[in-house]
Design an enzyme around this catalytic site. Structure first.
Site, short mmCIF file in Angstrom:
data_model
loop_
_atom_site.label_atom_id
_atom_site.label_comp_id
_atom_site.label_asym_id
_atom_site.label_seq_id
_atom_site.Cartn_x
_atom_site.Cartn_y
_atom_site.Cartn_z
N THR A 12 0.88 -1.20 -0.11
CA THR A 12 -0.17 0.07 -0.21
C THR A 12 0.91 1.39 0.13
O THR A 12 0.52 2.31 -0.70
CB THR A 12 -1.00 0.05 1.05
N SER A 55 1.65 -7.42 -1.22
CA SER A 55 2.17 -8.41 -0.17
C SER A 55 1.65 -9.73 -0.08
O SER A 55 2.22 -10.83 0.04
CB SER A 55 2.92 -7.99 1.17
N THR A 86 1.74 -4.42 4.13
CA THR A 86 1.53 -5.05 5.63
C THR A 86 0.99 -6.23 5.91
O THR A 86 0.96 -6.96 6.84
CB THR A 86 0.72 -3.88 6.57
N ASP A 87 0.33 -6.85 4.90
CA ASP A 87 -0.23 -8.24 5.08
C ASP A 87 0.67 -9.21 5.49
O ASP A 87 0.08 -10.28 6.27
CB ASP A 87 -1.22 -8.68 3.75
N1 ASP Z 1 -2.82 -5.44 0.60
C1 ASP Z 1 -1.64 -4.71 0.89
C2 ASP Z 1 -0.39 -5.25 0.87
O1 ASP Z 1 -0.32 -5.96 1.74
C3 ASP Z 1 -2.09 -4.05 2.23
C4 ASP Z 1 -0.74 -3.06 2.69
O2 ASP Z 1 0.28 -3.09 1.96
O3 ASP Z 1 -0.82 -2.76 3.71
O4 ASP Z 1 0.25 -5.22 -0.06
#
Ligand code: ASP
Length: 321
Positions: A12, A55, A86-87
């Site tokens: 993100t 991710s 973050t995932d």
């Molecule tokens: N879906 C995104 C990822 O993990 C969420 C994020 O980056 O926070 O790439």
């Protein structure tokens, strides 16, 4: 000025929102490139785009490539910051913790809101990560995860909320440090670090979460699909429904390591209960109990151990003795 390498992998923090539809997606020109100049006052920063993926597209092979890249670049920098979705951030961070042993700070960060959303946290998290990475006293603390002005260990941090900016937390112990406006302060540290050497990934590990009344069929599938290790998120302090026990005997006969963690958010597993499926009997069978790792971290660790060049006792590595 400290020399910092910023390695981007996507997530993100590298995305933006379509203001009409609200959809958030990767952009061809990573927004970090446009915002990066704002950070140049804090360190001499080189930027390397390793990946630009969400991710959920991350896997063990890419984690190993990232680890090898960091290993190769580390000698030319005072600190390294990695941006990540973050995932699965905590999985990559822990993989790096287990496979790198470097004298400089290694910091992983990300964002919960993309670059052009109101309250976007990407740039602030990146600033905090750079502040952390340029501090001498951030070295020798293992891989650090910096989000929302807190510093967590890669070993114990976890994403606890789907959207909240304060999502990254360390159950039981809390963060090891805090960022104030211009200061990085530590107040606890991990007492144990371990490192393994990997050159390739050939062994895979499955993770199953246990629920009341669970049957053995999913465990049979893990065995049939040829996984070389299994992590079970068990009940409470480390107990299972009794109908799962016979299939675990087959794992033991096939010498496939089975590691038990708890599905509970806080605490460690212990072999306490002596009844069918109880922890005491599972540990007597050869099931390995762990100390405080989550299911996804234990899966990363078992995969690292199975793929390591060193011959390691899996039981010893998990029980920390
Ligand atoms: N879906 C995104 C990822 O993990 C969420 C994020 O980056 O926070 O790439």
């Amino acid at each position: 000025m400290k020399k910092i390498l910023l390695i981007n992998t996507g997530g993100t923090i590298a995305m933006s929102q379509d203001q009409t539809t609200g959809k958030v997606s990767p952009t061809s020109d990573n927004p970090i490139h446009q915002q990066g100049h704002l950070l140049q006052n804090f360190a001499d920063i080189d930027v390397l785009d390793f990946l630009n993926i969400p991710s959920p597209h991350m896997d063990l092979e890419k984690m190993l490539e990232l680890s090898q890249l960091i290993q190769e670049k580390a000698k030319s920098y005072d600190g390294i910051v990695i941006t990540h979705g973050t995932d699965t951030l905590e999985e990559t961070a822990y993989f790096l913790e287990l496979t790198l042993d470097l004298p400089i700070p290694i910091v992983v960060t990300g964002a919960m809101r993309s670059s052009n959303e109101i309250g976007s946290d990407g740039l602030a998290n990146l600033r905090s990560a750079i502040f952390t990475a340029r501090e001498d006293h951030s070295a020798q603390k293992g891989v650090l995860v910096v989000m929302n002005e807190e510093i967590h260990t890669a070993t114990y941090v976890t994403k606890t909320h789907t959207t909240n900016l304060a999502t990254f937390q360390t159950p039981t112990f809390g963060p090891i440090g805090i960022l104030y406006k211009n200061q990085v302060t530590y107040f606890q540290e991990l007492i144990r670090h371990e490192h393994y050497h990997l050159t390739a990934i050939s062994q895979d590990v499955a993770l199953l979460k246990v629920y009341a009344g669970m049957k053995a069929d999913l465990f049979e599938a893990v065995l049939d699909h040829g996984y070389q290790g299994l992590v079970i998120e068990a009940l409470g302090a480390g107990n299972l429904p009794p109908q799962i026990v016979p299939i675990l005997e087959q794992f033991m006969e096939a010498q496939i390591p089975v590691v038990l963690v708890s599905r509970a958010f806080n605490g460690v597993t212990e072999d306490i209960y002596d009844y069918p499926g109880g922890g005491k009997r599972l540990s007597q069978m050869g099931v390995i109990f762990t100390q405080g790792l989550s299911g996804i971290k234990a899966r990363i660790k078992l995969a690292v151990l199975l793929n390591a060049e060193e011959k390691v006792s899996i039981k010893q590595a998990f029980q920390g003795k």
